[in-house]
Design a protein around this motif. Sequence first.
Motif, PDB file in Angstrom:
ATOM      1  N   VAL A  75      55.020  38.822  55.344  1.00 43.25           N
ATOM      2  CA  VAL A  75      55.476  39.838  54.875  1.00 43.25           C
ATOM      3  C   VAL A  75      56.776  40.421  55.513  1.00 43.25           C
ATOM      4  O   VAL A  75      57.094  40.117  55.991  1.00 43.25           O
ATOM      5  CB  VAL A  75      53.951  41.240  55.108  1.00 43.25           C
ATOM      6  N   GLN A  76      57.262  41.041  54.094  1.00 46.87           N
ATOM      7  CA  GLN A  76      58.523  41.456  54.907  1.00 46.87           C
ATOM      8  C   GLN A  76      58.922  42.662  55.505  1.00 46.87           C
ATOM      9  O   GLN A  76      57.570  43.506  55.193  1.00 46.87           O
ATOM     10  CB  GLN A  76      58.883  41.723  53.228  1.00 46.87           C
ATOM     11  N   ALA A  77      59.416  42.558  56.622  1.00 43.96           N
ATOM     12  CA  ALA A  77      60.081  43.815  57.295  1.00 43.96           C
ATOM     13  C   ALA A  77      59.769  45.392  56.632  1.00 43.96           C
ATOM     14  O   ALA A  77      59.777  45.409  55.393  1.00 43.96           O
ATOM     15  CB  ALA A  77      61.326  44.281  58.264  1.00 43.96           C
ATOM     16  N   GLY A  78      58.671  45.952  57.195  1.00 42.51           N
ATOM     17  CA  GLY A  78      58.629  47.173  56.388  1.00 42.51           C
ATOM     18  C   GLY A  78      57.492  47.423  55.979  1.00 42.51           C
ATOM     19  O   GLY A  78      56.759  48.077  55.261  1.00 42.51           O
ATOM     20  N   GLY A  79      56.152  46.072  55.981  1.00 46.90           N
ATOM     21  CA  GLY A  79      55.496  46.353  54.785  1.00 46.90           C
ATOM     22  C   GLY A  79      54.237  46.235  55.873  1.00 46.90           C
ATOM     23  O   GLY A  79      54.087  46.296  56.503  1.00 46.90           O
ATOM     24  N   GLN A 119      45.223  47.684  61.630  1.00 47.35           N
ATOM     25  CA  GLN A 119      45.904  48.196  59.968  1.00 47.35           C
ATOM     26  C   GLN A 119      47.338  48.090  60.747  1.00 47.35           C
ATOM     27  O   GLN A 119      47.669  48.874  62.228  1.00 47.35           O
ATOM     28  CB  GLN A 119      45.688  49.121  59.409  1.00 47.35           C
ATOM     29  N   MET A 120      48.452  47.452  60.323  1.00 46.32           N
ATOM     30  CA  MET A 120      49.763  47.316  60.720  1.00 46.32           C
ATOM     31  C   MET A 120      50.834  47.927  59.813  1.00 46.32           C
ATOM     32  O   MET A 120      50.744  47.061  58.838  1.00 46.32           O
ATOM     33  CB  MET A 120      49.727  45.889  61.600  1.00 46.32           C
ATOM     34  N   SER A 126      59.347  38.674  57.980  1.00 41.76           N
ATOM     35  CA  SER A 126      60.336  38.184  57.556  1.00 41.76           C
ATOM     36  C   SER A 126      61.762  39.484  57.489  1.00 41.76           C
ATOM     37  O   SER A 126      61.319  40.799  56.804  1.00 41.76           O
ATOM     38  CB  SER A 126      60.447  37.296  56.477  1.00 41.76           C
ATOM     39  N   SER A 127      62.189  39.151  57.646  1.00 41.14           N
ATOM     40  CA  SER A 127      64.151  40.377  57.414  1.00 41.14           C
ATOM     41  C   SER A 127      64.587  39.899  56.768  1.00 41.14           C
ATOM     42  O   SER A 127      64.372  39.578  55.619  1.00 41.14           O
ATOM     43  CB  SER A 127      64.567  39.675  58.750  1.00 41.14           C
TER      44      SER A 127
END
Length: 122
Positions: free
Chosen positions: A12-16, A85-86, A121-122
Amino acid sequence: QVQLVESGGGVVQAGGSLRLSCAASGEISSINAMGWYRQAPGKQRELVAQITTAGRTVGRTDYADSVKGRFTISRDNAKNTVYLQMNSLKPEDTAVYYCKASSGTYNRFQYWGQGTQVTVSS
């Protein structure tokens, strides 16, 4: 004996967000607490979150400082499943996440799942 099966990891991308699941089977009634741990490459396994599932403090949750306000642990008794849940994921959350169940007097029995990879991922 308790068996644990994790699922829900991924990239997942950062913030996801991601939601991990841990399904328990076997001697369910003996479980006192369940938790999520993680281990990043070259680092020790660390507690992320845990929830008490029996006793006077049933439902109590605890979190690592690094995930407070972003992660939520919960349980569905009907499905014998614990969730993590993250939200607002960061690259430093990248790790293999493990589910653990504790049972018996003084939680002398510990059971672990096989782990699920989470990559941010950033």
